[in-house]
Design a protein around this motif. Structure first.
Motif, PDB file in Angstrom:
ATOM      1  N   ILE A 115       0.834  -1.206   0.000  1.00  0.00           N
ATOM      2  CA  ILE A 115       0.000   0.000   0.000  1.00  0.00           C
ATOM      3  C   ILE A 115       0.866   1.252   0.000  1.00  0.00           C
ATOM      4  CG2 ILE A 115      -1.711   1.296   1.339  1.00  0.00           C
ATOM      5  CD1 ILE A 115      -2.721  -1.482   2.342  1.00  0.00           C
ATOM      6  N   ALA A 116       1.972   1.218   0.741  1.00  0.00           N
ATOM      7  CA  ALA A 116       2.853   2.388   0.840  1.00  0.00           C
ATOM      8  C   ALA A 116       3.571   2.685  -0.476  1.00  0.00           C
ATOM      9  CB  ALA A 116       3.887   2.166   1.951  1.00  0.00           C
ATOM     10  N   PHE A 117       3.774   1.664  -1.299  1.00  0.00           N
ATOM     11  CA  PHE A 117       4.549   1.820  -2.530  1.00  0.00           C
ATOM     12  C   PHE A 117       4.012   2.951  -3.418  1.00  0.00           C
ATOM     13  CE2 PHE A 117       5.620   0.833  -6.956  1.00  0.00           C
ATOM     14  CZ  PHE A 117       6.996   0.667  -6.863  1.00  0.00           C
ATOM     15  N   GLY A 118       2.710   2.934  -3.660  1.00  0.00           N
ATOM     16  CA  GLY A 118       2.123   3.963  -4.517  1.00  0.00           C
ATOM     17  C   GLY A 118       2.126   5.332  -3.863  1.00  0.00           C
ATOM     18  N   ILE A 145       2.430   8.812   5.113  1.00  0.00           N
ATOM     19  CA  ILE A 145       2.293   7.504   4.466  1.00  0.00           C
ATOM     20  C   ILE A 145       1.807   6.468   5.475  1.00  0.00           C
ATOM     21  CG2 ILE A 145       3.595   5.579   3.444  1.00  0.00           C
ATOM     22  CD1 ILE A 145       5.291   7.664   1.970  1.00  0.00           C
ATOM     23  N   ALA A 146       2.427   6.462   6.664  1.00  0.00           N
ATOM     24  CA  ALA A 146       2.040   5.504   7.705  1.00  0.00           C
ATOM     25  C   ALA A 146       0.571   5.681   8.091  1.00  0.00           C
ATOM     26  CB  ALA A 146       2.933   5.680   8.928  1.00  0.00           C
ATOM     27  N   GLU A 147       0.127   6.929   8.145  1.00  0.00           N
ATOM     28  CA  GLU A 147      -1.257   7.216   8.500  1.00  0.00           C
ATOM     29  C   GLU A 147      -2.223   6.721   7.416  1.00  0.00           C
ATOM     30  OE1 GLU A 147      -3.813  11.242   9.243  1.00  0.00           O
ATOM     31  OE2 GLU A 147      -1.840  11.170  10.198  1.00  0.00           O
ATOM     32  N   LYS A 148      -1.831   6.956   6.153  1.00  0.00           N
ATOM     33  CA  LYS A 148      -2.656   6.512   5.027  1.00  0.00           C
ATOM     34  C   LYS A 148      -2.740   4.982   4.970  1.00  0.00           C
ATOM     35  CE  LYS A 148      -4.331   9.728   2.179  1.00  0.00           C
ATOM     36  NZ  LYS A 148      -5.736   9.698   1.682  1.00  0.00           N
ATOM     37  N   VAL A 149      -1.616   4.314   5.227  1.00  0.00           N
ATOM     38  CA  VAL A 149      -1.586   2.852   5.224  1.00  0.00           C
ATOM     39  C   VAL A 149      -2.515   2.310   6.302  1.00  0.00           C
ATOM     40  CG1 VAL A 149      -0.149   0.827   5.710  1.00  0.00           C
ATOM     41  CG2 VAL A 149       0.716   2.630   4.210  1.00  0.00           C
ATOM     42  N   ARG A 191      -8.648  -7.758  -0.850  1.00  0.00           N
ATOM     43  CA  ARG A 191      -8.920  -6.595  -0.007  1.00  0.00           C
ATOM     44  C   ARG A 191      -7.688  -5.705   0.147  1.00  0.00           C
ATOM     45  NH1 ARG A 191     -11.451 -10.071   4.652  1.00  0.00           N
ATOM     46  NH2 ARG A 191     -11.408  -8.199   5.948  1.00  0.00           N
ATOM     47  N   ILE A 192      -6.492  -6.309   0.163  1.00  0.00           N
ATOM     48  CA  ILE A 192      -5.259  -5.508   0.207  1.00  0.00           C
ATOM     49  C   ILE A 192      -5.107  -4.713  -1.089  1.00  0.00           C
ATOM     50  CG2 ILE A 192      -2.718  -5.588   0.251  1.00  0.00           C
ATOM     51  CD1 ILE A 192      -4.025  -6.112   2.975  1.00  0.00           C
ATOM     52  N   ALA A 193      -5.400  -5.354  -2.222  1.00  0.00           N
ATOM     53  CA  ALA A 193      -5.324  -4.655  -3.510  1.00  0.00           C
ATOM     54  C   ALA A 193      -6.331  -3.504  -3.551  1.00  0.00           C
ATOM     55  CB  ALA A 193      -5.586  -5.639  -4.653  1.00  0.00           C
ATOM     56  N   LEU A 194      -7.494  -3.715  -2.958  1.00  0.00           N
ATOM     57  CA  LEU A 194      -8.515  -2.667  -2.897  1.00  0.00           C
ATOM     58  C   LEU A 194      -8.048  -1.526  -1.993  1.00  0.00           C
ATOM     59  CD1 LEU A 194     -11.402  -1.869  -3.724  1.00  0.00           C
ATOM     60  CD2 LEU A 194     -12.228  -3.096  -1.710  1.00  0.00           C
ATOM     61  N   ALA A 195      -7.441  -1.879  -0.864  1.00  0.00           N
ATOM     62  CA  ALA A 195      -6.914  -0.863   0.057  1.00  0.00           C
ATOM     63  C   ALA A 195      -5.835  -0.035  -0.629  1.00  0.00           C
ATOM     64  CB  ALA A 195      -6.354  -1.534   1.306  1.00  0.00           C
ATOM     65  N   ARG A 196      -4.976  -0.685  -1.414  1.00  0.00           N
ATOM     66  CA  ARG A 196      -3.918   0.030  -2.144  1.00  0.00           C
ATOM     67  C   ARG A 196      -4.520   1.005  -3.154  1.00  0.00           C
ATOM     68  NH1 ARG A 196       0.117  -3.528  -5.677  1.00  0.00           N
ATOM     69  NH2 ARG A 196      -1.848  -3.841  -6.802  1.00  0.00           N
ATOM     70  N   ALA A 197      -5.618   0.572  -3.811  1.00  0.00           N
ATOM     71  CA  ALA A 197      -6.244   1.423  -4.823  1.00  0.00           C
ATOM     72  C   ALA A 197      -6.889   2.664  -4.214  1.00  0.00           C
ATOM     73  CB  ALA A 197      -7.276   0.617  -5.612  1.00  0.00           C
ATOM     74  N   VAL A 198      -7.511   2.513  -3.025  1.00  0.00           N
ATOM     75  CA  VAL A 198      -8.211   3.652  -2.428  1.00  0.00           C
ATOM     76  C   VAL A 198      -7.292   4.524  -1.576  1.00  0.00           C
ATOM     77  CG1 VAL A 198     -10.403   2.405  -2.445  1.00  0.00           C
ATOM     78  CG2 VAL A 198      -8.998   2.387  -0.370  1.00  0.00           C
ATOM     79  N   LEU A 212      -4.777   6.138  -2.410  1.00  0.00           N
ATOM     80  CA  LEU A 212      -4.373   7.329  -3.152  1.00  0.00           C
ATOM     81  C   LEU A 212      -5.480   8.379  -3.229  1.00  0.00           C
ATOM     82  CD1 LEU A 212      -2.613   5.406  -6.058  1.00  0.00           C
ATOM     83  CD2 LEU A 212      -1.482   6.658  -4.219  1.00  0.00           C
ATOM     84  N   SER A 213      -6.615   8.120  -2.559  1.00  0.00           N
ATOM     85  CA  SER A 213      -7.786   9.007  -2.618  1.00  0.00           C
ATOM     86  C   SER A 213      -8.123   9.352  -4.064  1.00  0.00           C
ATOM     87  CB  SER A 213      -7.533  10.292  -1.814  1.00  0.00           C
ATOM     88  OG  SER A 213      -7.243  10.007  -0.484  1.00  0.00           O
ATOM     89  N   PRO A 214      -8.376   8.345  -4.884  1.00  0.00           N
ATOM     90  CA  PRO A 214      -8.589   8.582  -6.308  1.00  0.00           C
ATOM     91  C   PRO A 214      -9.927   9.256  -6.608  1.00  0.00           C
ATOM     92  CG  PRO A 214      -9.078   6.299  -5.802  1.00  0.00           C
ATOM     93  CD  PRO A 214      -8.552   6.910  -4.535  1.00  0.00           C
ATOM     94  N   ASP A 215      -9.977   9.932  -7.749  1.00  0.00           N
ATOM     95  CA  ASP A 215     -11.238  10.502  -8.225  1.00  0.00           C
ATOM     96  C   ASP A 215     -12.138   9.395  -8.769  1.00  0.00           C
ATOM     97  OD1 ASP A 215     -10.498  13.155  -7.678  1.00  0.00           O
ATOM     98  OD2 ASP A 215      -9.438  13.320  -9.581  1.00  0.00           O
ATOM     99  N   PHE A 216     -11.489   8.352  -9.291  1.00  0.00           N
ATOM    100  CA  PHE A 216     -12.215   7.219  -9.854  1.00  0.00           C
ATOM    101  C   PHE A 216     -11.557   5.919  -9.394  1.00  0.00           C
ATOM    102  CE2 PHE A 216     -12.835  10.693 -12.785  1.00  0.00           C
ATOM    103  CZ  PHE A 216     -14.178  10.615 -13.134  1.00  0.00           C
ATOM    104  N   LEU A 217     -12.385   4.906  -9.186  1.00  0.00           N
ATOM    105  CA  LEU A 217     -11.895   3.571  -8.879  1.00  0.00           C
ATOM    106  C   LEU A 217     -12.302   2.670 -10.045  1.00  0.00           C
ATOM    107  CD1 LEU A 217     -10.553   1.702  -6.777  1.00  0.00           C
ATOM    108  CD2 LEU A 217     -12.813   1.359  -5.760  1.00  0.00           C
TER     109      LEU A 217
END
Length: 347
Positions: free
Chosen positions: A98-101, A112-116, A143-150, A152-157
């Motif tokens: 999750i931290a990578f992106g 980063i730690a807070e976002k993770v 679910r980890i892949a989903l957590a990584r995607a969100v 970044l606070s994306p405009d779109f998923l």
């Protein structure tokens, strides 16, 4: 109708002589959950990749928030993506994945730690933060892949068949979790699937695709109860196709090609007034109901070779004493009959 958050206009894409997309138009509203649904090869994944910037269209435009992003590379689109394979780094823990992106966003270590932490809490997997992908189940990896995607606070998923690699029970559980998470964080979501039940249970609107074109756009209820063409009717749920002229001969109002869902057909003992005579050819137990296959009979009681299917509750099944070769009288409620325009029926 709210203003479109994502607008797709006239998208066309070919690969050599193969047309993958042909003049696609679609508007997606802010915070909406849209499913691109269709059979393999219909163009749904190609459309998602064009939205993500992973493919370039031959013609047409993609706009987000009123801005033309057709030529923008993926890195400049604030989109979170999740693929069928999850694409987790096997040599990184869940937290590191999750931290990578987030590191590419030039965030500080504390942020980063807070976002993770926040992202793992969203999918209820904080306790798995130090586990590697090989130590996680398929559902946990998803679910980890989903957590990584969100994270970044994306405009779109953008989700490409995210549940297809999972077994039925896990898939059923996670589709509810994905929808709940999408509603909680309020992110506009576009998901590709070939699973009709997935689309019907998760989407605000469904974009049914076939042969590189959009066959119908509507709410789950609209595409199920009022399909625009025989293809849509047949692709989404079970359906019986009927000849309108034949129905009129049997006292049921109809014209051209008609259709009716199995659950809307009534079944009674033979001789019911106005009923269509039929004989049971096969029975499948489906848990809460029985899927019954029948042949329609002519005036002499002989099978016409016109198969039909009906759904019968367990209680009604016992009342009728259903078994193979039993004769029944079928009732078709006129308000449940679906009529197709001639041009739709021809497709």
């Amino acid at each position: 109708m709210n203003q479109a958050h994502l607008s797709i206009r006239g998208i066309r894409k070919t690969f050599g002589s193969f047309t993958a997309l042909d003049s696609i138009h679609l508007d997606v509203r802010k915070n909406e959950f849209v499913c691109l649904l269709g059979p393999s090869g219909c163009g749904k994944t190609t459309l998602l990749r064009i939205i993500a910037g992973l493919e370039s269209p031959d013609s047409g435009t993609v706009s987000a928030g009123g801005k033309d992003i057709t030529a923008l590379p993926p890195a400049q689109r604030n989109f979170g993506m999740m693929f069928q394979s999850y694409a987790l780094f096997p040599n990184m823990t869940a937290a590191q994945n999750i931290a990578f992106g987030l590191k590419s966003r030039k965030l500080g270590k504390r942020d980063i730690a807070e976002k993770v932490r926040e992202s793992l809490d969203l999918v209820d997997l904080w306790e798995m933060r130090d586990k590697y992908p090989s130590q996680l189940s398929g559902g946990q990896q998803q679910r980890i892949a989903l957590a990584r995607a969100v994270a970044l606070s994306p405009d779109f998923l953008l989700l490409d068949e995210p549940l297809s690699a999972l077994d039925a029970k896990v898939r059923h559980k996670l589709r509810g979790e994905i929808r709940a998470l999408q509603e909680k964080i309020g992110v506009t979501t576009i998901m590709v699937t070939h699973d009709q039940e997935e689309a019907l249970t998760m989407a605000d609107r469904i974009v049914v695709m076939n042969n590189a074109e959009v066959a119908q756009i509507g709410t789950p209820r609209e595409v199920y109860e009022r399909p625009a063409s025989p293809f849509v009717a047949d692709f989404i749920g079970a359906i019986n196709f009927l000849d309108g002229a034949e129905l009129q001969e049997r006292g049921v109002r109809g014209s051209g090609m008609m259709a009716v869902r199995p659950e809307h057909i009534g079944a009674e003992e033979p001789g019911s007034r106005g009923g269509i005579p039929a004989v049971v050819r096969g029975i499948e137990f489906r848990g809460p109901f029985y899927h019954v296959m029948l042949d329609v009979l002519d005036s002499g009681g002989e099978p016409l070779g016109r198969p039909m299917t009906i759904h019968v509750s367990a209680q009604h099944y016992q009342q009728l004493g259903l078994e193979k070769n039993k004769k029944l009288s079928l009732c078709l409620p006129e308000e449940r009959l679906i009529a197709f325009e001639p041009q739709a029926a021809a497709k």
